[in-house]
Design a protein around this motif. Structure first.
Motif, mmCIF file in Angstrom:
data_model
loop_
_atom_site.group_PDB
_atom_site.id
_atom_site.type_symbol
_atom_site.label_atom_id
_atom_site.label_comp_id
_atom_site.label_asym_id
_atom_site.label_seq_id
_atom_site.Cartn_x
_atom_site.Cartn_y
_atom_site.Cartn_z
ATOM 1 N N THR A 151 -17.378 -10.743 1.380
ATOM 2 C CA THR A 151 -16.904 -10.438 2.730
ATOM 3 C C THR A 151 -15.735 -9.464 2.670
ATOM 4 O OG1 THR A 151 -15.469 -12.372 2.676
ATOM 5 C CG2 THR A 151 -17.646 -12.638 3.693
ATOM 6 N N GLN A 152 -15.086 -9.389 1.527
ATOM 7 C CA GLN A 152 -13.958 -8.474 1.351
ATOM 8 C C GLN A 152 -13.877 -8.099 -0.128
ATOM 9 O OE1 GLN A 152 -9.959 -10.073 2.001
ATOM 10 N NE2 GLN A 152 -9.694 -8.439 3.501
ATOM 11 N N VAL A 153 -13.667 -6.831 -0.406
ATOM 12 C CA VAL A 153 -13.580 -6.348 -1.786
ATOM 13 C C VAL A 153 -12.317 -5.509 -1.934
ATOM 14 C CG1 VAL A 153 -14.692 -4.944 -3.564
ATOM 15 C CG2 VAL A 153 -16.087 -6.276 -2.003
ATOM 16 N N HIS A 154 -11.566 -5.755 -2.998
ATOM 17 C CA HIS A 154 -10.374 -4.967 -3.306
ATOM 18 C C HIS A 154 -10.630 -4.228 -4.614
ATOM 19 C CE1 HIS A 154 -7.731 -6.951 -0.353
ATOM 20 N NE2 HIS A 154 -8.531 -7.972 -0.558
ATOM 21 N N PHE A 155 -10.528 -2.914 -4.592
ATOM 22 C CA PHE A 155 -10.681 -2.116 -5.799
ATOM 23 C C PHE A 155 -9.289 -1.801 -6.339
ATOM 24 C CE2 PHE A 155 -14.671 -1.270 -3.626
ATOM 25 C CZ PHE A 155 -15.571 -1.442 -4.659
ATOM 26 N N VAL A 156 -9.105 -2.006 -7.622
ATOM 27 C CA VAL A 156 -7.811 -1.745 -8.255
ATOM 28 C C VAL A 156 -8.025 -0.696 -9.331
ATOM 29 C CG1 VAL A 156 -5.920 -2.741 -9.574
ATOM 30 C CG2 VAL A 156 -7.072 -4.106 -7.815
ATOM 31 N N ASP A 157 -7.286 0.370 -9.220
ATOM 32 C CA ASP A 157 -7.359 1.451 -10.198
ATOM 33 C C ASP A 157 -6.039 1.472 -10.970
ATOM 34 O OD1 ASP A 157 -7.526 3.736 -11.699
ATOM 35 O OD2 ASP A 157 -8.029 5.057 -10.017
ATOM 36 N N PRO A 158 -6.045 1.061 -12.237
ATOM 37 C CA PRO A 158 -4.792 1.014 -12.986
ATOM 38 C C PRO A 158 -4.192 2.398 -13.270
ATOM 39 C CG PRO A 158 -6.636 0.571 -14.431
ATOM 40 C CD PRO A 158 -7.184 0.651 -13.032
ATOM 41 N N PRO A 162 0.559 6.746 -6.854
ATOM 42 C CA PRO A 162 0.714 7.329 -5.526
ATOM 43 C C PRO A 162 1.680 8.514 -5.489
ATOM 44 C CG PRO A 162 1.658 5.114 -5.601
ATOM 45 C CD PRO A 162 0.984 5.372 -6.919
ATOM 46 N N ALA A 163 2.604 8.589 -6.428
ATOM 47 C CA ALA A 163 3.577 9.697 -6.443
ATOM 48 C C ALA A 163 2.966 10.989 -6.972
ATOM 49 C CB ALA A 163 4.795 9.316 -7.270
#
Length: 166
Positions: A151-158, A162-163
């Motif tokens: 129902t919800q997916v979080h993708f994490v890119d190590p 963001p800077a």
């Protein structure tokens, strides 16, 4: 990689059977219990032989915890097809289970294991954490089941910073 399994709720009769079957379906091992029929937990509670007491309370709590993590299929065939066995056969034809554990297997189907013959060392119940090739197609195949049921997916890119401008 995850595998989806169907478990006949009538096999849950007491604490021993609950422990024997339920503990085999864990996300970390890649084995996921399917909530077929939709009210699987209620049917399991109705099949309990112990009518009151702490054993019943323990089983109900364990079933509740497992049911939260169970997969609910979208578009399940009408439950008017008859009993659990017939429903699972119809669902398997629509989208295959890795295996099913049932009280009966009158047709001798290879993907259905009778509860009396259940063996967690069977090849169908081995952890399935094989490495995934680093290609888009392999990732898509490995994540298909997870993405279909989440129902919800979080993708994490190590490596994402963001800077840093890209």
């Amino acid at each position: 990689m995850f595998r989806e399994y169907a478990l006949d709720p009538s096999l849950i009769r007491d604490w021993a059977s609950c422990d024997r079957f339920i503990n085999r379906f864990l996300w970390p091992d890649g084995r996921v219990l399917s909530r077929v029929p939709r009210h699987w937990e209620r049917e399991a509670v109705q099949s309990l032989q112990c009518r009151r007491g702490t054993e019943r309370t323990r089983i109900i709590e364990k079933l509740r915890r497992v049911s939260v993590n169970a997969v609910e299929r979208i578009g399940v065939a009408a439950e008017s097809v008859g009993n659990w066995y017939n429903l699972v056969r119809v669902e398997h034809g629509r989208m295959e289970f890795a295996a099913a554990i049932s009280r009966v297997n009158p047709d001798g189907l290879a993907w259905i294991m009778r509860g009396d013959d259940f063996d967690s060392n069977d090849a169908r119940f081995q952890p399935c954490g094989a490495p995934v090739a680093r290609t888009a197609a392999a990732f898509a195949d490995a994540l298909a089941f997870l993405l279909r049921t989440a129902t919800q997916v979080h993708f994490v890119d190590p490596h994402f910073q963001p800077a840093e401008s890209r």
